[in-house]
Design an enzyme around this catalytic site. Structure first.
Site, PDB file in Angstrom:
ATOM      1  N   ASP A 178      -4.473   2.172  -4.986  1.00 58.33           N
ATOM      2  CA  ASP A 178      -3.063   2.327  -4.630  1.00 58.33           C
ATOM      3  C   ASP A 178      -2.502   1.040  -4.023  1.00 58.33           C
ATOM      4  O   ASP A 178      -1.475   1.071  -3.352  1.00 58.33           O
ATOM      5  CB  ASP A 178      -2.880   3.485  -3.644  1.00 58.33           C
TER       6      ASP A 178
ATOM      7  N   ASN B 100      -3.440  12.825  -3.324  1.00 59.22           N
ATOM      8  CA  ASN B 100      -4.491  13.261  -4.242  1.00 59.22           C
ATOM      9  C   ASN B 100      -5.138  14.564  -3.780  1.00 59.22           C
ATOM     10  O   ASN B 100      -5.410  15.464  -4.581  1.00 59.22           O
ATOM     11  CB  ASN B 100      -5.569  12.177  -4.364  1.00 59.22           C
TER      12      ASN B 100
ATOM     13  N   ASP C 222      -1.659   9.917 -10.034  1.00 58.51           N
ATOM     14  CA  ASP C 222      -1.372   8.923 -11.065  1.00 58.51           C
ATOM     15  C   ASP C 222       0.133   8.802 -11.311  1.00 58.51           C
ATOM     16  O   ASP C 222       0.651   7.699 -11.542  1.00 58.51           O
ATOM     17  CB  ASP C 222      -2.077   9.293 -12.373  1.00 58.51           C
TER      18      ASP C 222
ATOM     19  N   ASP D 265       0.845  -1.197   0.000  1.00 55.20           N
ATOM     20  CA  ASP D 265       0.000   0.000   0.000  1.00 55.20           C
ATOM     21  C   ASP D 265       0.878   1.244   0.000  1.00 55.20           C
ATOM     22  O   ASP D 265       1.884   1.300   0.731  1.00 55.20           O
ATOM     23  CB  ASP D 265      -0.904   0.038   1.236  1.00 55.20           C
TER      24      ASP D 265
END
Length: 251
Positions: A111, A75, A84, A67
């Protein structure tokens, strides 16, 4: 391509991780469009093959769940476009660190990434994931709002070290990544230690000679001493046996 020949192409892709097979347009069903590494569909099929092989041949099979730490914050602070880019950076580091056919990086979703390692022990898996983690930490990602420091939390488990059935490997790796997060993130962890202690009825009553345990603090102390419950065992399990009414539930 349909029918038997189409199934053969897909089966070949699941087993063949060479660059040539990876680049075949027929195999794009198994490739994550953003990161260019394998996707969840590939994992589902390939894991079934490797789990069966490990079970039948008594071989090892390791799996890591990865993770990205605080990815939502990336974000929120920098926008999804930069998010991204982080995913691509992580995938590239994984691909560069997994330069052999025995180490297969996969984007599982969002993710979350996986690394499938046929033939690897837990120790082998931890070594591979430490290398990946180091490469990700060293990656420089500059944005208009400043640099982004990227780290990962990873959990590594191996069959048969950490589970009795290869099918349970994902759950074991999931416990390991949860442990990595509990311990502060930015690290590679393996499943927490567990201990199973078996007593005969005679030994149990010899060690704990008491008709009732309710309200007996000294007896609880004695149980802990005999079972040697230590801080490294996060979820010890004690089974109490006795007739109805002795207070097992209240204990």
């Amino acid at each position: 391509m349909t029918g038997r020949s189409g199934r053969e192409v897909k089966a070949k892709m699941v087993l063949d991780t060479s660059n040539q097979a990876f680049a075949d347009p027929e195999n794009q069903l198994y490739v994550d469009e953003l990161t260019g590494i394998y996707n969840r569909r590939f994992y589902t099929r390939r894991f079934a093959v490797e789990a069966e092989r490990a079970t039948d041949h008594g071989s090892r099979l390791a799996l890591a769940i990865v993770d990205i730490d605080y990815f939502k914050s990336v974000n929120d602070a920098h926008g999804h476009q930069e998010g991204d880019r982080v995913l691509v950076v992580v995938a590239r580091a994984m691909k560069e660190s997994c330069a052999t056919a025995e180490v297969i990086p996969i984007r599982y979703g969002g993710d979350e990434f996986l690394v499938l390692m046929p033939g690897a022990s837990r120790a082998d898996g931890v070594t591979i994931l430490e290398k990946i983690a180091d490469q990700i930490r060293a990656a420089s990602l500059e944005t208009a709002r400043g640099p982004i420091a990227v780290t990962i939390s990873a959990g590594v488990a191996s069959y048969p070290e950490d589970c009795e059935r290869a099918e349970d490997l994902f759950a074991a790796a999931d416990r390991a990544v949860y442990r990595a997060k509990e311990e502060g993130r930015n690290r590679v962890s393996s499943p927490p230690a567990s201990r199973v202690l078996l007593f005969s009825r005679h030994d149990f009553h010899r060690l704990f000679p008491c008709p009732k345990l309710v309200g007996r603090g000294n007896i609880l102390t004695e149980i802990k001493r005999h079972l040697q419950v230590s801080t490294d065992v996060q979820r010890p399990v004690i089974v109490l046996e006795g007739p109805s009414g002795v207070g097992k539930s209240r204990l």
